[in-house]
Design a protein around this motif. Sequence first.
Motif, PDB file in Angstrom:
ATOM      1  N   ALA A  17       0.826  -1.200   0.000  1.00  0.00           N
ATOM      2  CA  ALA A  17       0.000   0.000   0.000  1.00  0.00           C
ATOM      3  C   ALA A  17       0.867   1.259   0.000  1.00  0.00           C
ATOM      4  O   ALA A  17       0.599   2.219  -0.732  1.00  0.00           O
ATOM      5  N   GLU A  18       1.918   1.245   0.803  1.00  0.00           N
ATOM      6  CA  GLU A  18       2.817   2.403   0.858  1.00  0.00           C
ATOM      7  C   GLU A  18       3.473   2.650  -0.496  1.00  0.00           C
ATOM      8  O   GLU A  18       3.605   3.803  -0.941  1.00  0.00           O
ATOM      9  N   SER A  19       3.882   1.568  -1.165  1.00  0.00           N
ATOM     10  CA  SER A  19       4.543   1.732  -2.457  1.00  0.00           C
ATOM     11  C   SER A  19       3.592   2.311  -3.495  1.00  0.00           C
ATOM     12  O   SER A  19       4.034   2.901  -4.488  1.00  0.00           O
ATOM     13  N   GLU A  20       2.289   2.136  -3.265  1.00  0.00           N
ATOM     14  CA  GLU A  20       1.295   2.661  -4.198  1.00  0.00           C
ATOM     15  C   GLU A  20       0.778   4.044  -3.803  1.00  0.00           C
ATOM     16  O   GLU A  20      -0.160   4.556  -4.404  1.00  0.00           O
ATOM     17  N   GLY A  21       1.384   4.622  -2.767  1.00  0.00           N
ATOM     18  CA  GLY A  21       1.059   5.996  -2.401  1.00  0.00           C
ATOM     19  C   GLY A  21       0.085   6.164  -1.261  1.00  0.00           C
ATOM     20  O   GLY A  21      -0.286   7.295  -0.937  1.00  0.00           O
ATOM     21  N   VAL A  22      -0.358   5.090  -0.638  1.00  0.00           N
ATOM     22  CA  VAL A  22      -1.262   5.201   0.507  1.00  0.00           C
ATOM     23  C   VAL A  22      -0.485   5.768   1.693  1.00  0.00           C
ATOM     24  O   VAL A  22       0.626   5.331   2.003  1.00  0.00           O
ATOM     25  N   LYS A  23      -1.098   6.733   2.377  1.00  0.00           N
ATOM     26  CA  LYS A  23      -0.472   7.333   3.558  1.00  0.00           C
ATOM     27  C   LYS A  23      -1.046   6.703   4.821  1.00  0.00           C
ATOM     28  O   LYS A  23      -2.166   6.196   4.823  1.00  0.00           O
ATOM     29  N   PHE A  24      -0.279   6.771   5.898  1.00  0.00           N
ATOM     30  CA  PHE A  24      -0.711   6.198   7.161  1.00  0.00           C
ATOM     31  C   PHE A  24      -0.636   7.269   8.253  1.00  0.00           C
ATOM     32  O   PHE A  24       0.399   7.935   8.416  1.00  0.00           O
ATOM     33  N   LEU A  25      -1.721   7.423   8.977  1.00  0.00           N
ATOM     34  CA  LEU A  25      -1.763   8.324  10.122  1.00  0.00           C
ATOM     35  C   LEU A  25      -2.085   7.473  11.340  1.00  0.00           C
ATOM     36  O   LEU A  25      -3.240   7.093  11.567  1.00  0.00           O
ATOM     37  N   ASP A  26      -1.054   7.139  12.099  1.00  0.00           N
ATOM     38  CA  ASP A  26      -1.285   6.298  13.275  1.00  0.00           C
ATOM     39  C   ASP A  26      -1.449   7.163  14.519  1.00  0.00           C
ATOM     40  O   ASP A  26      -1.307   8.391  14.476  1.00  0.00           O
ATOM     41  N   MET A  27      -1.791   6.540  15.613  1.00  0.00           N
ATOM     42  CA  MET A  27      -2.024   7.215  16.893  1.00  0.00           C
ATOM     43  C   MET A  27      -3.063   8.319  16.745  1.00  0.00           C
ATOM     44  O   MET A  27      -2.930   9.421  17.290  1.00  0.00           O
ATOM     45  N   ALA A  28      -4.135   8.028  15.996  1.00  0.00           N
ATOM     46  CA  ALA A  28      -5.227   8.985  15.822  1.00  0.00           C
ATOM     47  C   ALA A  28      -6.533   8.217  15.733  1.00  0.00           C
ATOM     48  O   ALA A  28      -6.580   7.104  15.212  1.00  0.00           O
ATOM     49  N   SER A  29      -7.614   8.831  16.239  1.00  0.00           N
ATOM     50  CA  SER A  29      -8.906   8.161  16.257  1.00  0.00           C
ATOM     51  C   SER A  29      -9.997   9.153  15.876  1.00  0.00           C
ATOM     52  O   SER A  29      -9.938  10.325  16.263  1.00  0.00           O
ATOM     53  N   PRO A  30     -11.015   8.704  15.100  1.00  0.00           N
ATOM     54  CA  PRO A  30     -12.090   9.616  14.697  1.00  0.00           C
ATOM     55  C   PRO A  30     -13.001   9.967  15.881  1.00  0.00           C
ATOM     56  O   PRO A  30     -13.306   9.113  16.716  1.00  0.00           O
ATOM     57  N   VAL A  31     -13.442  11.210  15.900  1.00  0.00           N
ATOM     58  CA  VAL A  31     -14.351  11.691  16.934  1.00  0.00           C
ATOM     59  C   VAL A  31     -15.730  11.962  16.344  1.00  0.00           C
ATOM     60  O   VAL A  31     -16.757  11.589  16.912  1.00  0.00           O
ATOM     61  N   GLU A  32     -15.754  12.614  15.183  1.00  0.00           N
ATOM     62  CA  GLU A  32     -17.025  13.002  14.573  1.00  0.00           C
ATOM     63  C   GLU A  32     -16.794  13.259  13.090  1.00  0.00           C
ATOM     64  O   GLU A  32     -15.718  13.673  12.663  1.00  0.00           O
ATOM     65  N   ILE A  33     -17.840  12.999  12.303  1.00  0.00           N
ATOM     66  CA  ILE A  33     -17.818  13.312  10.876  1.00  0.00           C
ATOM     67  C   ILE A  33     -18.958  14.274  10.580  1.00  0.00           C
ATOM     68  O   ILE A  33     -20.104  14.039  10.999  1.00  0.00           O
ATOM     69  N   GLY A  34     -18.637  15.336   9.906  1.00  0.00           N
ATOM     70  CA  GLY A  34     -19.659  16.312   9.571  1.00  0.00           C
ATOM     71  C   GLY A  34     -19.711  16.566   8.075  1.00  0.00           C
ATOM     72  O   GLY A  34     -18.718  16.397   7.355  1.00  0.00           O
ATOM     73  N   ALA A  35     -20.895  16.976   7.587  1.00  0.00           N
ATOM     74  CA  ALA A  35     -21.066  17.305   6.165  1.00  0.00           C
ATOM     75  C   ALA A  35     -20.761  18.780   5.947  1.00  0.00           C
ATOM     76  O   ALA A  35     -21.257  19.645   6.675  1.00  0.00           O
ATOM     77  N   VAL A  36     -19.904  19.063   4.987  1.00  0.00           N
ATOM     78  CA  VAL A  36     -19.561  20.435   4.629  1.00  0.00           C
ATOM     79  C   VAL A  36     -19.723  20.588   3.123  1.00  0.00           C
ATOM     80  O   VAL A  36     -19.891  19.613   2.395  1.00  0.00           O
ATOM     81  N   ASP A  37     -19.666  21.849   2.674  1.00  0.00           N
ATOM     82  CA  ASP A  37     -19.868  22.105   1.246  1.00  0.00           C
ATOM     83  C   ASP A  37     -18.868  21.348   0.378  1.00  0.00           C
ATOM     84  O   ASP A  37     -19.196  20.893  -0.725  1.00  0.00           O
ATOM     85  N   SER A  38     -17.642  21.224   0.875  1.00  0.00           N
ATOM     86  CA  SER A  38     -16.589  20.583   0.081  1.00  0.00           C
ATOM     87  C   SER A  38     -16.592  19.063   0.198  1.00  0.00           C
ATOM     88  O   SER A  38     -15.784  18.389  -0.411  1.00  0.00           O
ATOM     89  N   GLY A  39     -17.492  18.514   1.018  1.00  0.00           N
ATOM     90  CA  GLY A  39     -17.538  17.064   1.179  1.00  0.00           C
ATOM     91  C   GLY A  39     -17.787  16.670   2.617  1.00  0.00           C
ATOM     92  O   GLY A  39     -18.866  16.899   3.169  1.00  0.00           O
ATOM     93  N   LEU A  40     -16.783  16.090   3.242  1.00  0.00           N
ATOM     94  CA  LEU A  40     -16.890  15.634   4.626  1.00  0.00           C
ATOM     95  C   LEU A  40     -15.757  16.202   5.451  1.00  0.00           C
ATOM     96  O   LEU A  40     -14.616  16.310   4.990  1.00  0.00           O
ATOM     97  N   ASP A  41     -16.094  16.560   6.680  1.00  0.00           N
ATOM     98  CA  ASP A  41     -15.085  17.029   7.633  1.00  0.00           C
ATOM     99  C   ASP A  41     -14.980  15.967   8.726  1.00  0.00           C
ATOM    100  O   ASP A  41     -15.968  15.683   9.424  1.00  0.00           O
TER     101      ASP A  41
END
Length: 825
Positions: free
Chosen positions: A369-393
């Motif tokens: 996945a990394e070789s194909e350009g996928v990024k990894f953000l570890d030590m993070a967890s989602p709290v909330e997802i909101g709808a915005v004009d540009s998509g999702l926050d």
Amino acid sequence: MKITINGMEIIAQESITILEAAKQAGIYIPTLCHVRGKNADNPCGLCVVEVEGSETPVRSCDTNVQEGMCISTDSEAMKKLRSERLAILAETHFGDCKAPCNLTCPGQINVQGYIAHVAKGQYEEALRLVMERNPFPFSVGRVCPRFCETKCRRVLVEEPIAINHLKRFVADWCMANKIDLRIPKDLATGKKVAVIGGGPAGLTGAYFLSRKGHEVTVYEAAPKLGGMLRYGFPEFKIPKAVLDYEINTLLQLGIIVQTGQKWGVDYTLQDLKDSGFDAILIAIGNPVDKLLEIPGGSLSGVMGSSEFLKKITTGEDADYGKRAVVLGGNNIAVESARALVRSGVDEVTIIYPRPKEEMPAHERNVKDAESEGVKFLDMASPVEIGAVDSGLDIELIRMELGEPDKRGKRNPVEISGSNMHLQVDTVVYSMGKMASKDGFAGGSLEECLELTPAGNIKSNPRNFLTNLEGIYAAGDATSGPRSVIQAVVGARRSAENIHVQIMGVEKEAGEGRFNFSRGKSFNDVVPETFTGISSAHRGQMPERQPESSILDFEEVKLGFNEEMARKEAERCLSCGCTAFDRCDLKRLSIDNDINLNKTGMGKKPLYEKDASHPAITVDLNKCIFCQRCMNSCAYDALELSASGFDEKGRAEGISLLFNGKCVSCGKCVDNCSTGALNKKEQIVPMVNEVIEEVRTTCPYCGTGCQLELKVKGNTLMEVTANPDQLPNYGDLCVKGRFGHSFLSHPDRLTTPLVRRQKGGDLEPVSWNEALDFVVDKFRDVLADKGPDALAGLSSARCTTEENYVFQKFFRLQIGTNNIDHCARY
């Protein structure tokens, strides 16, 4: 004379031993050292028996019968003596019964066996061996976690064998060469089994039940079979054409398929029972994603990995935008991220609440996945997802590992005030899966089907029965998400239990845990074990470059070619014993309940393996000095000696030499009580597969020696001879025992060839065409030169009857006495 053995009165010939009398009466007395008419100088001590009137036990191998003798062979005292003696012998035996790769494989596949088949170029037989336990070699060969490779001892030399690549190779090779595997199937039993679910577990259950002779019908809700293999893996992992071929191979057994039939809508469990099915197997997998339980988890653009991957695998046209995140760290999350990259998303990030190194996804998948350009953000967890004009926050909070709990595990905790926001177009979550969220509907039986707290079907882990009579469940539907091979194993075992129940037969005993081992872990294996092994690095899987592979969904890993596969297979250290099926020490240790964890076994090699003999390999680390090899040799060709014996009577400083009298008959190997002597060509251990034993006559000369062939599929595994069968009584010449490798040689002629004109090519023809050609040439010679211009030599392989007809043909039909045999005694 009359004697009594274990309360049975028998008539025994005068002057024979108790051991011989018992054998003639069909009474078994164990021995590790006796061969016909000869005993060891240092007896094994296992054939001891009690004789009424004798104060101490006697060895049955050198005690002659006497009139009125009353003998006991299986008293508790005798069993205790044998167990003690076996434990003493086991302490010095250094070797592996089964290879670590075999023991680690969840499917209990004979891994070393199919690697050895590859090394010999026997690809068809390699695939048959895999499919004895795993009917999905194409798919598993592409997505298996490779449990076996984690225990491969080749890593102690440099790198583990690429075992899974070899499994895939033999499957792909057989597909490319249009091999008809002719999977055997028992006679019809008249029993019917319904399987709900056409994924890997359901089709595995159907495969093994069908092979047992049952009529099996698979009910699948989707338009096509395959389950997670079709709808959960993108084509860059499992191409649809490969999957279709694999499934069609299984369906050739006569499995009935009903697609587009949804359980609880189109039929119920009661409907199936009313239709006359003797058993029902539920194998629906884990089709339901566990919910993302945060605010905004059900917004448009937020979806579970199952929903997303089904869109991908069915080719649904969708726009996932330019930025996407995947929540979760399992393999499904990683494959989802790679699929998003191929769907035109510019920036794909995997978010995981623990360190990246602790992700449950396999490291190789993460690297891909990394070789194909996928990024990894570890030590993070989602709290909330909101709808915005540009998509999702998506709001995240950073995590850190807290203090260790009682088990020593450090769980992530939130870092106060570390909130951050990402603007994305798509959110895919992979938080786990289950069989059902709120239970099953459709009928009273569905409502009564018991579930686990995790939303899976509750079944007995021993027999796979649910709480409903005659209804079984297996695969991910009971365990939660697991690997394909683990789903296959569960389904295979459920099929075994269904067969036992509907046929009313006894369940076959499972494979025992008894196993000699040169080290249960890498740390237990002493460095001297692999002294002299030359370094040969692991073959690298050919694959497409990331720059091009991310532009489509074509397969990335391209597979080994034949040269690479043979070379990789030859790296195998053959840890397991190739005498597994004939080792008397193992068999008797199991019969006498020897616990190797208590008795102990050899800890290090004392002797170097000797491969100087043209046909035989010698490993004295397995030798228990039974002297069978020397005593079975009719030519005094073995010089077996010991420098001394320890306080327990075990040989020390063992030496074995073949002198100039050796004719390579191999009888010493067949008489070896362990795996100290092995045939060089016999590198495939016969562990758990069914071997057909065929008695035949040796084709090499007119003596008529009787052979016993061990045959698996279309492959001759080994040639032996029965010591009780005339005329050869176990004796064979070098050709008789070792001279049959031509059967699988790639240059072997299997059809007649004819050159019709001088300088022309040899062309394959039928036998009738070939014989007509020979007849025409004979007539030309007879007409031009006369009968004495012809002469006949019959082959050494001809039988007496064939020789008779041959000479009659030349004398009567041709009209000449120019006839001879090229191997007269």
